[in-house]
Design a protein around this motif. Structure first.
Motif, PDB file in Angstrom:
ATOM      1  N   LEU A   1       0.830  -1.203   0.000  1.00  0.00           N
ATOM      2  CA  LEU A   1       0.000   0.000   0.000  1.00  0.00           C
ATOM      3  C   LEU A   1       0.864   1.253   0.000  1.00  0.00           C
ATOM      4  O   LEU A   1       2.011   1.253   0.453  1.00  0.00           O
ATOM      5  CB  LEU A   1      -0.894   0.027   1.246  1.00  0.00           C
ATOM      6  CG  LEU A   1      -1.853  -1.145   1.443  1.00  0.00           C
ATOM      7  CD1 LEU A   1      -2.675  -0.933   2.707  1.00  0.00           C
ATOM      8  CD2 LEU A   1      -2.761  -1.341   0.237  1.00  0.00           C
TER       9      LEU A   1
ATOM     10  N   GLU B   1      -0.362   6.994   2.042  1.00  0.00           N
ATOM     11  CA  GLU B   1      -1.655   7.637   2.291  1.00  0.00           C
ATOM     12  C   GLU B   1      -2.747   6.601   2.550  1.00  0.00           C
ATOM     13  O   GLU B   1      -3.685   6.850   3.331  1.00  0.00           O
ATOM     14  CB  GLU B   1      -2.046   8.532   1.118  1.00  0.00           C
ATOM     15  CG  GLU B   1      -2.284   7.807  -0.197  1.00  0.00           C
ATOM     16  CD  GLU B   1      -2.584   8.759  -1.337  1.00  0.00           C
ATOM     17  OE1 GLU B   1      -3.613   8.538  -2.001  1.00  0.00           O
ATOM     18  OE2 GLU B   1      -1.814   9.710  -1.549  1.00  0.00           O
ATOM     19  N   GLU B   2      -2.630   5.425   1.934  1.00  0.00           N
ATOM     20  CA  GLU B   2      -3.598   4.359   2.176  1.00  0.00           C
ATOM     21  C   GLU B   2      -3.415   3.776   3.572  1.00  0.00           C
ATOM     22  O   GLU B   2      -4.402   3.442   4.249  1.00  0.00           O
ATOM     23  CB  GLU B   2      -3.441   3.263   1.127  1.00  0.00           C
ATOM     24  CG  GLU B   2      -3.780   3.698  -0.290  1.00  0.00           C
ATOM     25  CD  GLU B   2      -3.488   2.622  -1.306  1.00  0.00           C
ATOM     26  OE1 GLU B   2      -4.453   2.176  -1.980  1.00  0.00           O
ATOM     27  OE2 GLU B   2      -2.305   2.227  -1.434  1.00  0.00           O
TER      28      GLU B   2
END
Length: 301
Positions: free
Chosen positions: A88, A91-92
């Motif tokens: 990921l 930001e995720e």
């Protein structure tokens, strides 16, 4: 003094802790009790307030290069999602929230832990060796060499990374055989301060008392695990947290102490601190978090 004389300055904090009390208590992933999630800044804080002398944590890196605290493979338990944080973007990961925690807790960034606990806290940095090409320069920016005790399996690729890196972080490798111990001794370019011994049973070669005596004779500490992991594999001959908490602590933590452990890693730092005080008369470390202005003034003064 533990470690090589040439690294005595970077090892000063580590040796100061050992001079005050032994064995040191290393809290596994911090203290995740109640609705506090392990491997978070709050878990670090809780462990220190429960008497831990050192806090172990795990590291993952986002696909775009940001470091977070988490043991990969535990995402389903932590978030109730089938995700792999390592795939990921940062930001995720920042958008994720733990399932069982207070105040809708996010995943902790490594840089935030470094900022919050710079000073006198010892950390044992686990599951980070894959990232050392980027992680070690990242850690250099925080000027915390004496606080960060690295660990890794005994493999040539990881030892070479430590040899090449100019900042000589204290290092305690995980040894699963006598050959592993022999492989890490006497390297002038690695700041070896001890060895973590892993032994399934008392008949294991690494469980011989002579191994600990030899480590001490070489000026190295012995780290022994009391952990009970989910896979059920003993980490040091079955003298563990479950024995200590649900049976007789003399057969668990006491056995490890008599065996010569200089550091015991546990999931129960408060109970181990009380037991250590009972049998050794050693008071737990008193941790009081400074206010941020005071902490900043101390770092820059």
């Amino acid at each position: 003094m533990f470690g090589q004389m040439q690294y005595r300055n970077v090892n000063a904090l580590f040796n100061a802790h050992l001079a005050q009390r032994t064995p040191l208590i290393a809290a596994h992933r911090g203290t995740g009790l109640g609705n506090v999630q392990e491997n978070t800044a709050d878990a670090v804080e809780a462990a220190l307030r429960q008497g831990a002398d050192m806090v172990e944590f795990d590291v993952v890196r986002s696909v775009d290069g940001v470091f977070f605290l988490l043991h990969d493979g535990y995402e389903r338990h932590a978030f109730d999602l089938d995700v792999d944080l390592r795939t990921l973007r940062a930001e995720e990961i920042r958008a994720l929230r733990y399932r069982w925690t207070r105040h809708d807790a996010p995943v902790t960034e490594l840089g935030a832990v470094f900022e919050r606990f710079r000073g006198e806290v010892l950390f044992n940095v686990d599951r980070s060796w894959w990232y050392w090409d980027d992680l070690l320069p990242f850690a250099d920016r925080y000027d915390m060499a004496g606080q960060l005790v690295l660990k890794s399996p005994v493999e040539a690729v990881w030892l070479e990374k430590l040899r090449r890196h100019p900042v000589k972080y204290p290092f305690i490798p995980m040894a699963r055989s006598l050959a592993d111990v022999d492989a890490v001794l006497g390297d002038p370019d690695v700041n070896l301060v001890g060895v973590e011994l892993l032994a399934i049973g008392e008949d294991d070669a690494l469980a011989r008392p002579s191994v600990v005596r030899d480590l001490h004779g070489a000026g190295l500490v012995c780290l022994l695990n009391a952990l009970n992991l989910a896979n059920g594999v003993p980490l040091f001959a079955g003298h563990d947290d479950h024995t200590s908490v649900f049976g007789d602590p003399d057969d668990g933590w006491g056995w490890l102490m008599e065996h010569g452990a200089d550091i015991i890693q546990t999931d129960w730092p408060d109970l181990l601190a009380r037991y250590r005080q009972q049998v050794r008369g050693t008071l737990p470390r008193q941790y009081h978090r400074r206010s941020e202005p005071a902490a900043r003034a101390r770092r820059t003064g």
